[in-house]
Design a protein around this motif. Structure first.
Motif, PDB file in Angstrom:
ATOM      1  N   THR A   1      -3.761   6.896  -0.428  1.00 46.37           N
ATOM      2  CA  THR A   1      -2.668   6.423   0.413  1.00 46.37           C
ATOM      3  C   THR A   1      -3.155   6.229   1.842  1.00 46.37           C
ATOM      4  OG1 THR A   1      -1.957   8.674   0.909  1.00 46.37           O
ATOM      5  CG2 THR A   1      -0.980   7.615  -1.021  1.00 46.37           C
ATOM      6  N   ILE A   2      -2.323   5.548   2.625  1.00 45.07           N
ATOM      7  CA  ILE A   2      -2.651   5.342   4.031  1.00 45.07           C
ATOM      8  C   ILE A   2      -2.642   6.666   4.782  1.00 45.07           C
ATOM      9  CG2 ILE A   2      -2.013   4.076   6.108  1.00 45.07           C
ATOM     10  CD1 ILE A   2      -0.600   2.049   4.391  1.00 45.07           C
ATOM     11  N   SER A   3      -1.693   7.529   4.460  1.00 46.46           N
ATOM     12  CA  SER A   3      -1.618   8.807   5.164  1.00 46.46           C
ATOM     13  C   SER A   3      -2.843   9.670   4.902  1.00 46.46           C
ATOM     14  CB  SER A   3      -0.354   9.555   4.732  1.00 46.46           C
ATOM     15  OG  SER A   3      -0.403   9.862   3.349  1.00 46.46           O
ATOM     16  N   GLN A   4      -3.412   9.595   3.712  1.00 46.36           N
ATOM     17  CA  GLN A   4      -4.626  10.360   3.442  1.00 46.36           C
ATOM     18  C   GLN A   4      -5.799   9.838   4.265  1.00 46.36           C
ATOM     19  OE1 GLN A   4      -5.472  10.567  -0.728  1.00 46.36           O
ATOM     20  NE2 GLN A   4      -3.573  11.617  -1.226  1.00 46.36           N
ATOM     21  N   ARG A   5      -5.859   8.521   4.468  1.00 38.23           N
ATOM     22  CA  ARG A   5      -6.912   7.983   5.329  1.00 38.23           C
ATOM     23  C   ARG A   5      -6.740   8.472   6.767  1.00 38.23           C
ATOM     24  NH1 ARG A   5      -5.247   2.694   3.056  1.00 38.23           N
ATOM     25  NH2 ARG A   5      -6.202   2.501   1.009  1.00 38.23           N
ATOM     26  N   LEU A   6      -5.494   8.523   7.236  1.00 40.41           N
ATOM     27  CA  LEU A   6      -5.251   8.972   8.605  1.00 40.41           C
ATOM     28  C   LEU A   6      -5.580  10.454   8.767  1.00 40.41           C
ATOM     29  CD1 LEU A   6      -1.911   7.127   9.436  1.00 40.41           C
ATOM     30  CD2 LEU A   6      -4.251   6.373   9.787  1.00 40.41           C
ATOM     31  N   LEU A   7      -5.184  11.268   7.811  1.00 40.13           N
ATOM     32  CA  LEU A   7      -5.489  12.697   7.898  1.00 40.13           C
ATOM     33  C   LEU A   7      -6.990  12.943   7.801  1.00 40.13           C
ATOM     34  CD1 LEU A   7      -2.614  14.156   5.686  1.00 40.13           C
ATOM     35  CD2 LEU A   7      -2.764  14.125   8.169  1.00 40.13           C
ATOM     36  N   THR A   8      -7.674  12.155   6.977  1.00 38.74           N
ATOM     37  CA  THR A   8      -9.125  12.285   6.886  1.00 38.74           C
ATOM     38  C   THR A   8      -9.786  11.907   8.208  1.00 38.74           C
ATOM     39  OG1 THR A   8      -9.009  11.737   4.534  1.00 38.74           O
ATOM     40  CG2 THR A   8     -11.156  11.566   5.592  1.00 38.74           C
ATOM     41  N   ALA A   9      -9.285  10.859   8.847  1.00 39.43           N
ATOM     42  CA  ALA A   9      -9.833  10.464  10.150  1.00 39.43           C
ATOM     43  C   ALA A   9      -9.615  11.547  11.192  1.00 39.43           C
ATOM     44  CB  ALA A   9      -9.193   9.151  10.599  1.00 39.43           C
TER      45      ALA A   9
ATOM     46  N   GLN B   1       0.831  -1.182   0.000  1.00 44.52           N
ATOM     47  CA  GLN B   1       0.000   0.000   0.000  1.00 44.52           C
ATOM     48  C   GLN B   1       0.880   1.252   0.000  1.00 44.52           C
ATOM     49  OE1 GLN B   1      -3.501   0.070   2.562  1.00 44.52           O
ATOM     50  NE2 GLN B   1      -2.971  -1.978   3.253  1.00 44.52           N
ATOM     51  N   GLN B   2       0.427   2.252  -0.709  1.00 38.89           N
ATOM     52  CA  GLN B   2       1.162   3.499  -0.750  1.00 38.89           C
ATOM     53  C   GLN B   2       1.089   4.165   0.610  1.00 38.89           C
ATOM     54  OE1 GLN B   2      -0.052   5.956  -3.994  1.00 38.89           O
ATOM     55  NE2 GLN B   2      -0.208   4.254  -5.425  1.00 38.89           N
ATOM     56  N   VAL B   3       2.246   4.555   1.127  1.00 41.82           N
ATOM     57  CA  VAL B   3       2.302   5.149   2.459  1.00 41.82           C
ATOM     58  C   VAL B   3       1.844   6.597   2.407  1.00 41.82           C
ATOM     59  CG1 VAL B   3       3.829   5.770   4.343  1.00 41.82           C
ATOM     60  CG2 VAL B   3       4.075   3.550   3.222  1.00 41.82           C
ATOM     61  N   GLY B   4       2.486   7.403   1.584  1.00 36.83           N
ATOM     62  CA  GLY B   4       2.101   8.799   1.433  1.00 36.83           C
ATOM     63  C   GLY B   4       2.712   9.704   2.486  1.00 36.83           C
ATOM     64  N   SER B   5       2.628  11.020   2.219  1.00 36.55           N
ATOM     65  CA  SER B   5       3.122  12.081   3.120  1.00 36.55           C
ATOM     66  C   SER B   5       4.601  11.911   3.436  1.00 36.55           C
ATOM     67  CB  SER B   5       2.303  12.116   4.420  1.00 36.55           C
ATOM     68  OG  SER B   5       0.974  12.449   4.165  1.00 36.55           O
ATOM     69  N   GLU B   6       5.384  11.426   2.458  1.00 45.10           N
ATOM     70  CA  GLU B   6       6.821  11.294   2.697  1.00 45.10           C
ATOM     71  C   GLU B   6       7.487  12.643   2.913  1.00 45.10           C
ATOM     72  OE1 GLU B   6       5.195   9.744   0.332  1.00 45.10           O
ATOM     73  OE2 GLU B   6       5.535   7.587   0.628  1.00 45.10           O
ATOM     74  N   ARG B   7       6.932  13.690   2.307  1.00 47.35           N
ATOM     75  CA  ARG B   7       7.491  15.042   2.470  1.00 47.35           C
ATOM     76  C   ARG B   7       6.523  15.957   3.209  1.00 47.35           C
ATOM     77  NH1 ARG B   7       8.611  12.958  -2.418  1.00 47.35           N
ATOM     78  NH2 ARG B   7      10.796  12.852  -3.080  1.00 47.35           N
ATOM     79  N   GLY B   8       5.601  15.362   3.953  1.00 51.36           N
ATOM     80  CA  GLY B   8       4.663  16.158   4.719  1.00 51.36           C
ATOM     81  C   GLY B   8       3.475  16.657   3.942  1.00 51.36           C
ATOM     82  N   GLU B   9       3.260  16.157   2.713  1.00 55.26           N
ATOM     83  CA  GLU B   9       2.130  16.637   1.934  1.00 55.26           C
ATOM     84  C   GLU B   9       0.828  16.065   2.488  1.00 55.26           C
ATOM     85  OE1 GLU B   9       3.800  12.965  -0.129  1.00 55.26           O
ATOM     86  OE2 GLU B   9       4.569  14.810   0.763  1.00 55.26           O
ATOM     87  N   GLY B  10      -0.257  16.778   2.271  1.00 58.41           N
ATOM     88  CA  GLY B  10      -1.556  16.354   2.767  1.00 58.41           C
ATOM     89  C   GLY B  10      -2.580  16.261   1.668  1.00 58.41           C
ATOM     90  N   PHE B  11      -3.451  17.292   1.568  1.00 58.03           N
ATOM     91  CA  PHE B  11      -4.516  17.311   0.590  1.00 58.03           C
ATOM     92  C   PHE B  11      -4.434  18.587  -0.222  1.00 58.03           C
ATOM     93  CE2 PHE B  11      -6.123  14.728   4.066  1.00 58.03           C
ATOM     94  CZ  PHE B  11      -6.590  13.613   3.394  1.00 58.03           C
ATOM     95  N   VAL B  12      -5.298  18.655  -1.218  1.00 58.23           N
ATOM     96  CA  VAL B  12      -5.504  19.883  -1.970  1.00 58.23           C
ATOM     97  C   VAL B  12      -6.910  20.370  -1.655  1.00 58.23           C
ATOM     98  CG1 VAL B  12      -5.613  20.957  -4.236  1.00 58.23           C
ATOM     99  CG2 VAL B  12      -3.925  19.175  -3.785  1.00 58.23           C
ATOM    100  N   GLN B  13      -7.025  21.571  -1.133  1.00 56.85           N
ATOM    101  CA  GLN B  13      -8.312  22.137  -0.731  1.00 56.85           C
ATOM    102  C   GLN B  13      -8.749  23.120  -1.805  1.00 56.85           C
ATOM    103  OE1 GLN B  13      -8.134  23.899   3.094  1.00 56.85           O
ATOM    104  NE2 GLN B  13     -10.333  23.833   3.449  1.00 56.85           N
TER     105      GLN B  13
END
Length: 368
Positions: A262-270, A75-87
């Protein structure tokens, strides 16, 4: 605020703010077809024309064309450079990273005073349904065994417990790892059969993992909000929680309907759904990619031993064999050194201040 995939068309359809991912193809289509099998209301097979005409069917059929030899399907981990979402706003897109979310969601006013009096309520607990609440790796292995028995296919114990078998999508594992099929059409057909068997086994699963119910009851007594992330669809997760009598323990669910990559997007969404900053949340998972994603999002990570050995989970802040070993004090100790840990912002005196203090000290000594 609505959570959606990063698609330009979705931004033009609504003027409200959206939290979006970096790609246009939903990652759950590539990851696990069990959600597709659970969502299908008809009995059309993967080879039928109505299924091919659907968006999910097209993405599932295009997956095998994108597969490459030697590629690791974790699974893609994501947020390797601290990126989050686009609002997205009417004035244009605004990129929100992890640090911005921590600053914007910092409690203030009366909420800050309440958290000072009740520090447990300031935390947010995020659980992975696939490996912590329900034992999906075991369910998937049992589905592979049943599929091999039904079709008369060879399956060794070494391949059954191979880590890549859990990491790969089933339609790719059938061709690349198990060698049960040689083309895309046969691989997708076997993958859908495996998803159907796994869905039947999950429907019979009515007991959570050891210590889950007691730990959730403890968090509920201290008014700690909890969220659940999963790679399955919302109806399947809600039905499983109802069978386990855990449907009233979670204030937020993050499933494939959120269309996150990515997993990090799920965590940030939570964390956004719980209204807690990411650096005040704890993520419970049983896989190394989940632990890495939690640290990338400034979460605290608690690893629950399962299919991975303890030395593979050493990056977690806490590693336990089951949730029965945890207490609320353990969660508070995770944040005891907050602000003075590695990579935290620190206040340092400048050289000018040091020189001025030395100058004043010399003048005082000369006067004496």
């Amino acid at each position: 605020m609505h959570l959606h995939s990063s698609c330009p068309a979705s931004a033009s359809r609504s003027s409200s703010a959206r939290l979006c991912g970096p790609t246009t193809v939903p990652y759950h289509i590539k990851r696990w077809p069990l959600a597709i099998a659970c969502c299908m209301h008809s009995h059309e097979g993967p080879d039928s024309e109505p299924f091919r005409q659907t968006f999910k069917g097209q993405q599932l059929y295009s997956l095998m064309g994108e597969a490459r030899v030697g590629k690791r399907y974790y699974q893609q981990v994501g947020s390797e450079r601290g990126e989050g979402f686009v609002q997205y706003f009417s004035s244009g897109p605004l990129r929100v990273d992890v640090d911005n979310l921590n600053d914007q969601m910092r409690p203030a006013g009366a909420l800050r005073l309440r958290h000072a009096q009740h520090p447990h309520e300031a935390f947010g607990m995020v659980f992975n349904f696939d490996g912590v609440i329900a034992d999906l790796p075991t369910i998937r292995r049992e589905a592979w065994v049943q599929l091999a028995q039904q079709e008369g296919l060879p399956l060794s114990q070494q391949l059954l417990y191979h880590p890549e078998l859990q990491a790969m999508p089933p339609e790719v594992a059938v061709v690349r790892l198990l060698r049960w099929a040689s083309d895309r059409k046969a691989g997708v057909k076997l993958a859908m059969q495996h998803a159907e068997l796994a869905g039947q086994l999950l429907a019979q699963h009515n007991r959570p993992q050891e210590g889950v119910r007691e730990w959730l009851d403890t968090l509920g007594r201290f008014n700690v909000p909890c969220a659940l992330v999963s790679t399955l669809d919302r109806l399947t997760v809600q039905a499983a929680l109802a069978r386990m009598t855990l449907h009233d323990h979670f204030q937020a669910l993050v499933t494939v309907e959120d269309e996150l990559d990515t997993i990090s997007q799920r965590l940030l969404t939570a964390s956004v759904k719980l209204r807690r900053p990411p650096n005040m949340c704890v993520y419970f998972d049983s896989s190394p990619p989940g632990i890495t994603a939690a640290h990338n999002c400034t979460f605290k990570a608690v690893a629950v031993q399962g299919m991975y050995r303890p030395h593979q989970l050493k990056a977690a802040d806490i590693t336990c064999s089951s949730l029965t070993e945890l207490t609320v004090i353990n969660m508070r100790r995770l944040f005891a050194n907050m602000g003075s840990e590695w990579m935290d912002l620190q206040k340092a005196s400048s050289h000018e201040d040091d020189n001025s203090s030395n100058r004043r000290r010399r003048i005082t000594n000369a006067m004496l």
